[in-house]
Every structure is written in C-alpha cells, then in structure tokens.
Design a protein around this motif. Sequence first.
Motif, PDB file in Angstrom:
ATOM      1  N   ARG A  58       4.437   0.615  -1.361  1.00  0.00           N
ATOM      2  CA  ARG A  58       4.854   1.501  -2.458  1.00  0.00           C
ATOM      3  C   ARG A  58       4.007   1.263  -3.704  1.00  0.00           C
ATOM      4  N   ALA A  59       3.683  -0.010  -3.953  1.00  0.00           N
ATOM      5  CA  ALA A  59       2.835  -0.326  -5.103  1.00  0.00           C
ATOM      6  C   ALA A  59       1.453   0.297  -4.941  1.00  0.00           C
ATOM      7  N   LEU A  60       0.918   0.243  -3.731  1.00  0.00           N
ATOM      8  CA  LEU A  60      -0.392   0.835  -3.473  1.00  0.00           C
ATOM      9  C   LEU A  60      -0.354   2.357  -3.651  1.00  0.00           C
TER      10      LEU A  60
ATOM     11  N   ALA B 129       2.562 -14.528   2.543  1.00  0.00           N
ATOM     12  CA  ALA B 129       1.154 -14.635   2.963  1.00  0.00           C
ATOM     13  C   ALA B 129       0.529 -13.284   3.292  1.00  0.00           C
ATOM     14  N   PRO B 130       1.147 -12.443   4.159  1.00  0.00           N
ATOM     15  CA  PRO B 130       0.519 -11.142   4.449  1.00  0.00           C
ATOM     16  C   PRO B 130       0.509 -10.207   3.245  1.00  0.00           C
TER      17      PRO B 130
ATOM     18  N   ALA C  95      -2.806  -7.358  -0.338  1.00  0.00           N
ATOM     19  CA  ALA C  95      -2.987  -6.935  -1.731  1.00  0.00           C
ATOM     20  C   ALA C  95      -4.395  -7.256  -2.212  1.00  0.00           C
ATOM     21  N   ARG C  96      -4.832  -8.460  -1.947  1.00  0.00           N
ATOM     22  CA  ARG C  96      -6.168  -8.853  -2.386  1.00  0.00           C
ATOM     23  C   ARG C  96      -7.233  -8.058  -1.638  1.00  0.00           C
ATOM     24  N   GLY C  97      -6.953  -7.737  -0.370  1.00  0.00           N
ATOM     25  CA  GLY C  97      -7.886  -6.923   0.398  1.00  0.00           C
ATOM     26  C   GLY C  97      -8.034  -5.519  -0.161  1.00  0.00           C
TER      27      GLY C  97
ATOM     28  N   VAL D 242      -2.918 -10.779  -7.705  1.00  0.00           N
ATOM     29  CA  VAL D 242      -1.578 -11.239  -7.347  1.00  0.00           C
ATOM     30  C   VAL D 242      -1.184 -12.403  -8.249  1.00  0.00           C
ATOM     31  N   ARG D 243      -0.026 -12.269  -8.858  1.00  0.00           N
ATOM     32  CA  ARG D 243       0.523 -13.333  -9.702  1.00  0.00           C
ATOM     33  C   ARG D 243       1.688 -13.974  -8.966  1.00  0.00           C
TER      34      ARG D 243
END
Length: 299
Positions: free
Chosen positions: A89-91, A125-126, A131-133, A138-139
């Motif tokens: 949803r964030a994406l 982890a995923p 997210a980084r991908g 990421v905080r």
Amino acid sequence: MSYPANVKMVEVGPRDGLQNEADIVPTEIKAELIDRLADCGLPVVEAGAFVSPRWVPQMADSAEVLAAIRPKEGVNYPVLVPNVKGLERALEMKVGEIAVFGAASESFTQKNINCSIAESLERFAPVMEQARGQGLRVRGYVSCVLGCPYEGDIAVSAVAEVAEALYKGGCYEISLGDTIGVGTAAKARAMVEAVAARIPVSDLALHFHDTYGQALANILSCLELGVATVDSSLAGLGGCPYAEGASGNVASEDVLYMLEGLGVETGVDLDRLIATAWWISERLGRKPASKVALARGAK
C-alpha cells in the motif's frame, strides 16, 4: 557540556500522536495538520500507518491523507508499515520512506503483535528487503527501551541487540522509544551508550514519552552523547494505551524551546509551531499538553 550544532526534529504527531484518539479525526484535518507542520520547517512529518484498521481505526484513511497533502520539497513523509501487505500500500502511494516497529521487551512484543522478538525480526526482514529494493528508506523503531508495562526494567543489552538487528537488516536510523515514559536521565544515557557501542551514534534517534515529566531531561542527557535526531509530537499528542497515566509523547514545542536555548539549530519556526499546536488542540476539543504552548497562549 557540548551539544550537536544541528538537530533533526522528527514530527510524529499525525501518526503516533493521533492514533489513540477516541474520536476519528477527519481526513481533511489530518492532511491540513501535516501541511501546517511542514510549513513550520519540520524536515520529517510522519504521515500515517498502513496497519489493520481493526487494530488502529484512526489510521484507516492513511492513503486518503497522503493523497490530500501538499508535499513540500525537502520534507520527508514516512509511514509505519508492519508487514508486506502494508508495504504494498505504501508503494502504491509512492512514499519515500517507511518505518518498522519492534520492541526490546518479549512480553510487550507478544501482547502487541502476538509473536516473539525473534519472530518479529523475521517478519520485518522481507519488508525491509523489498522496501530497499524499491528505493525506499527504512527507519526502525525500538519500543520499551527504558521500561515495559509488563516486565518493568529492560536490560540495555536487550535494547542494543534489537537495535543492532534492525540496523543490520537495513534500517538507516534507529529510533529508541521510552514507550511508557518511565526513564530518567542516567538510565537514558546508559541505554544510549550501550546501543552506540554497536551502532554509530549519528544513526540513532530519541523517542521519549513524558509520563513522569522526565522527557526533556532524558533528551538533554543523550544530546550530550552526540545524538542529533529527536522525535516529538505537536502539543504532546499521543501516549501508550498500555501505560497507566501516560501523558503522551514529549511536545515538539517544548523540545524546540529547549534546543533554541542551547543554541542548537533546527530550522523550525517556534511561533508557527505553537500556533499549529493550538490549531489542532482546538479541533480536538482541548488545550495543548505542551508547557510552552500554554505559556505563550493561543495567537
């Protein structure tokens, strides 16, 4: 004593502050609050959370809020994301930063998200990897760093272990949260020293609640160690629903007043911040919890 020349203020009022309000705050009020905070000069304004509306109904309209704000250049609008579904949803909303939320207390983790600390880190982890991908920052939040409503005192080693795991998992910054506001200056300093032995102090943030009126003293003691990022909530909004008498996050205006008195630069306009604190408090039907806002009065 020496302090950082500049401190980054992270405004958490629109998410952490409003999420426990009993009455649903209209979407347009949330969006206007975020815009007003950005206009105060705050570089980071936490804008919402993609969590289950069953558990946090106040955040059910986070997508609509994000669509309604006027993004300001140079301002970050992170959202809280607990799982891959929330990340999706964030994406969709094209956010630039997400946050994941862990805890240093096994009991709190079990009662809050129904799993162990180790399992929570496995869940994140995923989320962090995907997210980084996708180019998102990421905080990481670590709650109960100075005490737990179920376990009492928390070992600084436990805090350091969770913080390090999130940091190594890809979080660029770790926010250390005194969720129930029971910390004192010496304990806060010892906790930060333990975490800073594993993570650069430049990548740490403070997120202190003011239940016992100790938040500013705790922040000050950690600024002396070189921490240069502070989370706070306009008008002192918020509070942990599990902490008896919890009065909410430390107020942004009170933090800013202290920082200005130390000669620390933030880029935030105190007068505009106070005016915004009164604006949102009036819409919530009460006065600000901030000492500075009350002392200055509504403009």
